[in-house]
Design an enzyme around this catalytic site. Structure first.
Site, PDB file in Angstrom:
ATOM      1  N   ALA A  86     -11.836  10.143 -40.346  1.00 34.70           N
ATOM      2  CA  ALA A  86     -10.928   9.241 -40.675  1.00 34.70           C
ATOM      3  C   ALA A  86     -11.030   7.815 -40.143  1.00 34.70           C
ATOM      4  O   ALA A  86     -11.368   7.959 -38.802  1.00 34.70           O
ATOM      5  CB  ALA A  86      -9.502   9.653 -41.027  1.00 34.70           C
ATOM      6  N   ASP A  87     -10.567   6.903 -40.573  1.00 29.20           N
ATOM      7  CA  ASP A  87     -10.245   5.619 -39.838  1.00 29.20           C
ATOM      8  C   ASP A  87      -9.146   4.910 -40.429  1.00 29.20           C
ATOM      9  O   ASP A  87      -8.907   5.042 -41.551  1.00 29.20           O
ATOM     10  CB  ASP A  87     -11.578   4.691 -39.618  1.00 29.20           C
ATOM     11  CG  ASP A  87     -11.414   3.612 -38.633  1.00 29.20           C
ATOM     12  OD1 ASP A  87     -11.704   4.341 -37.271  1.00 29.20           O
ATOM     13  OD2 ASP A  87     -11.294   2.607 -39.025  1.00 29.20           O
ATOM     14  N   GLN A  88      -8.777   4.196 -39.660  1.00 22.51           N
ATOM     15  CA  GLN A  88      -7.641   3.191 -40.165  1.00 22.51           C
ATOM     16  C   GLN A  88      -7.580   1.775 -39.529  1.00 22.51           C
ATOM     17  O   GLN A  88      -7.787   1.704 -38.508  1.00 22.51           O
ATOM     18  CB  GLN A  88      -6.236   3.666 -39.997  1.00 22.51           C
ATOM     19  CG  GLN A  88      -4.976   3.132 -40.447  1.00 22.51           C
ATOM     20  CD  GLN A  88      -3.574   4.029 -40.079  1.00 22.51           C
ATOM     21  OE1 GLN A  88      -3.515   4.201 -38.969  1.00 22.51           O
ATOM     22  NE2 GLN A  88      -2.898   4.234 -41.130  1.00 22.51           N
TER      23      GLN A  88
END
Length: 195
Positions: A86-88
């Site tokens: 995941a990334d944000q």
């Protein structure tokens, strides 16, 4: 939904928030980190950037697994092995804000948040380690602040000293924290239905 014994999960993240969220979802998992230079990957749209970063993390972890023998163990096992990366990013006044490089940059970001509202854009990628099949998605949450961004670490909305100062979150708290539960669960189920 708790994990079945025939499912092995790998969380490709060093984020304490993501570990907490996946545990809250009832899953047991192994932790691996990608160790990539996120600044080398550039996309104009935040949604494209976070998805590209999740793919780059998955690629780096798969390479690491091939090199350390873990991939052979997974391929030889009867378990289905899914990896979640995941990334944000935060979008403030149309500008993508990633992890600050310096304390000065962090202070500049936090000061800017007090002048407008911020949104988090996060991605989730579920990779079937044996087949290479991938499912991806992204989620957005907007944070409408009261005095929250005058607090150090203002985007840690889950912190007990900060959460009372948040007027509204348009989205879910787990999305703001970096791993949207509904999207993660959806991608895991879709990955399992492909088997």
């Amino acid at each position: 939904m708790a994990a079945s014994s025939a499912l092995r999960l790998i969380l490709g993240s060093s984020s304490a928030s993501r570990r907490q969220i996946l545990s809250e979802m009832g899953y047991k998992f192994t932790l691996l980190s990608a160790d990539i230079d996120e600044k080398e990957i550039r996309k104009e749209k935040p949604e494209e950037l976070v998805v590209a970063l999740a793919h780059a993390k998955a690629d780096a972890i798969l390479e690491k697994m091939k090199n350390n023998g873990m991939m052979k163990e997974i391929v030889d096992s009867q378990e289905t092995t899914l990896m979640i990366t995941a990334d944000q990013v935060v979008v403030d006044d149309g500008v993508i804000r990633e992890k600050p490089s310096t304390p000065e940059e962090a202070r500049k970001f936090i000061k800017g948040y007090s002048e407008s509202h911020a949104a988090t854009i996060g991605s989730v990628l579920v990779t079937n380690v044996k087949t290479g099949a991938r499912r991806e998605g992204w989620d957005k949450a907007e944070i409408e602040e009261g005095n929250v961004f005058y607090v150090a670490g203002g985007l840690l909305v889950e912190h007990p000293l900060t959460s009372p100062l948040v007027e509204a979150i348009v989205g879910t708290i787990d999305s703001v924290m970096g791993l949207p539960k509904a999207l993660t669960e959806k991608l895991i189920k879709e990955s399992l239905s492909e088997l």
